[in-house]
Design a protein around this motif. Structure first.
Motif, PDB file in Angstrom:
ATOM      1  N   SER A 120       0.828  -1.217   0.000  1.00  0.00           N
ATOM      2  CA  SER A 120       0.000   0.000   0.000  1.00  0.00           C
ATOM      3  C   SER A 120       0.863   1.268   0.000  1.00  0.00           C
ATOM      4  O   SER A 120       0.350   2.361   0.208  1.00  0.00           O
ATOM      5  N   THR A 121       2.166   1.118  -0.256  1.00  0.00           N
ATOM      6  CA  THR A 121       3.072   2.264  -0.245  1.00  0.00           C
ATOM      7  C   THR A 121       2.632   3.313  -1.261  1.00  0.00           C
ATOM      8  O   THR A 121       2.367   3.003  -2.427  1.00  0.00           O
ATOM      9  N   ASN A 122       2.550   4.547  -0.813  1.00  0.00           N
ATOM     10  CA  ASN A 122       2.199   5.676  -1.675  1.00  0.00           C
ATOM     11  C   ASN A 122       3.325   6.700  -1.589  1.00  0.00           C
ATOM     12  O   ASN A 122       4.251   6.557  -0.781  1.00  0.00           O
ATOM     13  N   TRP A 123       3.255   7.743  -2.408  1.00  0.00           N
ATOM     14  CA  TRP A 123       4.350   8.711  -2.427  1.00  0.00           C
ATOM     15  C   TRP A 123       3.858  10.065  -2.930  1.00  0.00           C
ATOM     16  O   TRP A 123       2.798  10.181  -3.541  1.00  0.00           O
ATOM     17  N   CYS A 124       4.645  11.091  -2.651  1.00  0.00           N
ATOM     18  CA  CYS A 124       4.429  12.396  -3.243  1.00  0.00           C
ATOM     19  C   CYS A 124       5.757  13.139  -3.267  1.00  0.00           C
ATOM     20  O   CYS A 124       6.733  12.725  -2.629  1.00  0.00           O
ATOM     21  N   LEU A 125       5.782  14.231  -3.997  1.00  0.00           N
ATOM     22  CA  LEU A 125       6.939  15.124  -4.044  1.00  0.00           C
ATOM     23  C   LEU A 125       6.446  16.532  -3.749  1.00  0.00           C
ATOM     24  O   LEU A 125       5.556  17.041  -4.442  1.00  0.00           O
ATOM     25  N   THR A 126       7.002  17.150  -2.716  1.00  0.00           N
ATOM     26  CA  THR A 126       6.644  18.518  -2.358  1.00  0.00           C
ATOM     27  C   THR A 126       7.858  19.422  -2.508  1.00  0.00           C
ATOM     28  O   THR A 126       8.955  19.067  -2.070  1.00  0.00           O
ATOM     29  N   ILE A 127       7.650  20.570  -3.152  1.00  0.00           N
ATOM     30  CA  ILE A 127       8.701  21.581  -3.305  1.00  0.00           C
ATOM     31  C   ILE A 127       8.137  22.895  -2.789  1.00  0.00           C
ATOM     32  O   ILE A 127       7.036  23.297  -3.176  1.00  0.00           O
ATOM     33  N   TYR A 128       8.877  23.563  -1.908  1.00  0.00           N
ATOM     34  CA  TYR A 128       8.335  24.792  -1.338  1.00  0.00           C
ATOM     35  C   TYR A 128       9.441  25.807  -1.064  1.00  0.00           C
ATOM     36  O   TYR A 128      10.613  25.454  -0.911  1.00  0.00           O
ATOM     37  N   GLU A 129       9.034  27.063  -1.000  1.00  0.00           N
ATOM     38  CA  GLU A 129       9.978  28.140  -0.727  1.00  0.00           C
ATOM     39  C   GLU A 129      10.449  28.047   0.723  1.00  0.00           C
ATOM     40  O   GLU A 129       9.642  27.955   1.649  1.00  0.00           O
ATOM     41  N   ALA A 130      11.757  28.082   0.913  1.00  0.00           N
ATOM     42  CA  ALA A 130      12.354  27.994   2.247  1.00  0.00           C
ATOM     43  C   ALA A 130      13.679  28.739   2.211  1.00  0.00           C
ATOM     44  O   ALA A 130      14.712  28.157   1.872  1.00  0.00           O
ATOM     45  N   PRO A 131      13.674  30.029   2.525  1.00  0.00           N
ATOM     46  CA  PRO A 131      14.918  30.810   2.464  1.00  0.00           C
ATOM     47  C   PRO A 131      16.034  30.184   3.296  1.00  0.00           C
ATOM     48  O   PRO A 131      15.792  29.662   4.394  1.00  0.00           O
ATOM     49  N   MET A 132      17.250  30.224   2.771  1.00  0.00           N
ATOM     50  CA  MET A 132      18.411  29.703   3.484  1.00  0.00           C
ATOM     51  C   MET A 132      18.670  30.556   4.729  1.00  0.00           C
ATOM     52  O   MET A 132      18.837  31.769   4.628  1.00  0.00           O
ATOM     53  N   GLY A 255      23.896  19.884   7.587  1.00  0.00           N
ATOM     54  CA  GLY A 255      22.571  19.311   7.410  1.00  0.00           C
ATOM     55  C   GLY A 255      21.953  19.775   6.121  1.00  0.00           C
ATOM     56  O   GLY A 255      22.455  20.682   5.455  1.00  0.00           O
ATOM     57  N   ASN A 256      20.832  19.163   5.771  1.00  0.00           N
ATOM     58  CA  ASN A 256      20.173  19.476   4.503  1.00  0.00           C
ATOM     59  C   ASN A 256      19.651  20.902   4.448  1.00  0.00           C
ATOM     60  O   ASN A 256      19.712  21.555   3.409  1.00  0.00           O
ATOM     61  N   PHE A 257      19.095  21.385   5.564  1.00  0.00           N
ATOM     62  CA  PHE A 257      18.352  22.641   5.496  1.00  0.00           C
ATOM     63  C   PHE A 257      19.267  23.856   5.468  1.00  0.00           C
ATOM     64  O   PHE A 257      19.075  24.777   4.674  1.00  0.00           O
ATOM     65  N   GLN A 258      20.283  23.883   6.340  1.00  0.00           N
ATOM     66  CA  GLN A 258      21.152  25.050   6.463  1.00  0.00           C
ATOM     67  C   GLN A 258      22.539  24.802   5.898  1.00  0.00           C
ATOM     68  O   GLN A 258      23.347  25.722   5.791  1.00  0.00           O
ATOM     69  N   LYS A 259      22.839  23.563   5.550  1.00  0.00           N
ATOM     70  CA  LYS A 259      24.115  23.122   4.985  1.00  0.00           C
ATOM     71  C   LYS A 259      25.242  23.194   6.012  1.00  0.00           C
ATOM     72  O   LYS A 259      25.516  22.202   6.644  1.00  0.00           O
ATOM     73  N   VAL A 260      25.923  24.308   6.191  1.00  0.00           N
ATOM     74  CA  VAL A 260      27.032  24.394   7.141  1.00  0.00           C
ATOM     75  C   VAL A 260      26.792  25.631   8.013  1.00  0.00           C
ATOM     76  O   VAL A 260      26.689  26.739   7.496  1.00  0.00           O
ATOM     77  N   ALA A 261      26.708  25.424   9.332  1.00  0.00           N
ATOM     78  CA  ALA A 261      26.338  26.529  10.226  1.00  0.00           C
ATOM     79  C   ALA A 261      27.199  26.495  11.480  1.00  0.00           C
ATOM     80  O   ALA A 261      27.488  25.417  12.021  1.00  0.00           O
ATOM     81  N   PRO A 262      27.597  27.684  11.996  1.00  0.00           N
ATOM     82  CA  PRO A 262      28.436  27.732  13.187  1.00  0.00           C
ATOM     83  C   PRO A 262      27.613  27.716  14.468  1.00  0.00           C
ATOM     84  O   PRO A 262      26.432  28.044  14.471  1.00  0.00           O
ATOM     85  N   MET A 263      28.259  27.338  15.570  1.00  0.00           N
ATOM     86  CA  MET A 263      27.672  27.470  16.897  1.00  0.00           C
ATOM     87  C   MET A 263      28.434  28.574  17.643  1.00  0.00           C
ATOM     88  O   MET A 263      29.666  28.636  17.564  1.00  0.00           O
ATOM     89  N   SER A 264      27.711  29.435  18.339  1.00  0.00           N
ATOM     90  CA  SER A 264      28.321  30.609  18.954  1.00  0.00           C
ATOM     91  C   SER A 264      28.441  30.508  20.475  1.00  0.00           C
ATOM     92  O   SER A 264      29.067  31.360  21.102  1.00  0.00           O
ATOM     93  N   ARG A 265      27.841  29.464  21.066  1.00  0.00           N
ATOM     94  CA  ARG A 265      27.956  29.286  22.521  1.00  0.00           C
ATOM     95  C   ARG A 265      27.655  27.848  22.882  1.00  0.00           C
ATOM     96  O   ARG A 265      26.749  27.237  22.308  1.00  0.00           O
ATOM     97  N   ILE A 266      28.422  27.287  23.805  1.00  0.00           N
ATOM     98  CA  ILE A 266      28.100  25.991  24.401  1.00  0.00           C
ATOM     99  C   ILE A 266      28.009  26.195  25.908  1.00  0.00           C
ATOM    100  O   ILE A 266      28.964  26.625  26.550  1.00  0.00           O
ATOM    101  N   ASP A 267      26.837  25.947  26.446  1.00  0.00           N
ATOM    102  CA  ASP A 267      26.524  26.287  27.838  1.00  0.00           C
ATOM    103  C   ASP A 267      26.864  27.766  28.068  1.00  0.00           C
ATOM    104  O   ASP A 267      26.336  28.616  27.360  1.00  0.00           O
ATOM    105  N   ALA A 268      27.777  28.099  28.977  1.00  0.00           N
ATOM    106  CA  ALA A 268      28.069  29.512  29.244  1.00  0.00           C
ATOM    107  C   ALA A 268      29.272  30.027  28.458  1.00  0.00           C
ATOM    108  O   ALA A 268      29.609  31.208  28.562  1.00  0.00           O
ATOM    109  N   ARG A 269      29.896  29.166  27.652  1.00  0.00           N
ATOM    110  CA  ARG A 269      31.135  29.532  26.973  1.00  0.00           C
ATOM    111  C   ARG A 269      30.867  30.028  25.561  1.00  0.00           C
ATOM    112  O   ARG A 269      30.234  29.348  24.752  1.00  0.00           O
ATOM    113  N   THR A 270      31.366  31.215  25.237  1.00  0.00           N
ATOM    114  CA  THR A 270      31.211  31.804  23.908  1.00  0.00           C
ATOM    115  C   THR A 270      32.213  31.191  22.934  1.00  0.00           C
ATOM    116  O   THR A 270      33.364  30.915  23.299  1.00  0.00           O
ATOM    117  N   LEU A 271      31.768  30.973  21.697  1.00  0.00           N
ATOM    118  CA  LEU A 271      32.605  30.418  20.634  1.00  0.00           C
ATOM    119  C   LEU A 271      32.649  31.382  19.461  1.00  0.00           C
ATOM    120  O   LEU A 271      31.711  32.151  19.229  1.00  0.00           O
TER     121      LEU A 271
END
Length: 298
Positions: A120-132, A255-271
């Protein structure tokens, strides 16, 4: 009786379902569709941005592989998916920033229940606007929730059933003032972020959790590892603890959505968004824009 929740207006969307393109956000899953209420959905997500669609065929192949991992029966070839994507992209301006989402699910469960009927497998393809999203950085912490193992979930599939755990991890972290969180596997090692793969840099070397079967070895993850290594950067895939991230010079995600992204803080420590992150992002952007677009200018 409670008032119904208003339906949010979404960005421009086209969905190919049952032989035709449908404009807008008309539902394709009914309330008795197995995938809608019992979680048999698998999907993938590719990007179209600045006229390019990097690694599209790998994403289309993975949705078929995910369907097989979920014991569904995929019915489209990569070539058929790609032809539909090419057709759908023409419905948007050439330089629109889009998300491309092919999906499979089961329509019926045996006796209306949990065990679905693969045929009973079905499928669809959705394409939508999603600014980077802009790479502005984010604050991260350690989640109390963990990634499952192969014995407890279909971890080899990009399946919607995994995302409930990621969502509760993100909500829990948000309540503590963080944008994202690192999740451990069942052995206590860091697996990934709640919605993307994790990297750190220390003393000029890039480290990332080894793909041990508890999280998806992301297509963008693999691409960035290959690009960095080809550019002379040492990238080590290994077991990492939360302390390794606490002591890192830099932390970034892929990741797929943002590709490559930085992290600016881990717990209380700024990066800082440091040189390894900037190198990874620049290499990925150069790679993506060296790919020929799939369609002519409309």
């Amino acid at each position: 009786m409670a008032s119904p929740v208003p339906i949010k207006t979404l960005s421009q969307t086209w969905t190919f379902f049952e032989g035709e393109w449908r404009d807008g956000n008309a539902p394709v899953l009914g309330p008795r569709t197995h995938g809608a209420w019992l979680g048999s959905m698998v999907f993938d997500g590719a990007r179209a941005f600045e006229g390019v669609t990097p690694d599209l065929d790998l994403h289309l192949a993975r949705v078929n592989n995910s369907a097989r991992e979920m014991l569904l029966e995929p019915s489209l070839t990569v070539e058929e998916w790609r032809a539909l994507v090419d057709d759908g992209l023409r419905k948007f301006p050439r330089n629109a920033e889009l998300y491309i989402r092919p999906m499979y699910w089961a329509e019926q469960g045996l006796g209306g229940g949990v065990r679905f009927e693969p045929d009973s497998t079905n499928w669809c393809l959705t394409i939508y606007e999603a600014p980077m999203p802009a790479p502005k950085g984010g604050a991260i912490t350690l989640s109390p929730y963990r990634r499952p193992s192969a014995e407890t979930a279909p971890v080899g599939a990009k399946a919607s059933c995994h995302y409930a755990n990621g969502a509760r991890a993100l909500i829990e972290a948000s309540k503590r003032g963080f944008d994202n969180c690192l999740m451990r596997d069942m052995l206590g090692n860091i697996a990934e972020f709640a919605n993307s793969n994790a990297f750190l840099a220390k003393n000029g070397v890039v480290f990332t959790p080894a793909a041990n079967g508890t999280f998806l070895n992301g297509i963008t993850r693999q691409r960035v590892i290959g690009l960095l290594r080809a550019d002379g950067v040492e990238v080590i895939e290994t077991s990492l603890t939360y302390d390794d991230f606490l002591e890192a010079d830099e932390i970034f995600s892929t990741g797929n959505f943002q590709k490559v992204a930085p992290m600016s803080r881990i717990d209380a420590r700024t990066l800082e968004a440091g040189p390894m992150y900037r190198r990874a992002r620049a290499l990925y952007w150069d790679f993506a824009h060296s790919r020929a677009p799939l369609r002519a200018v409309s």
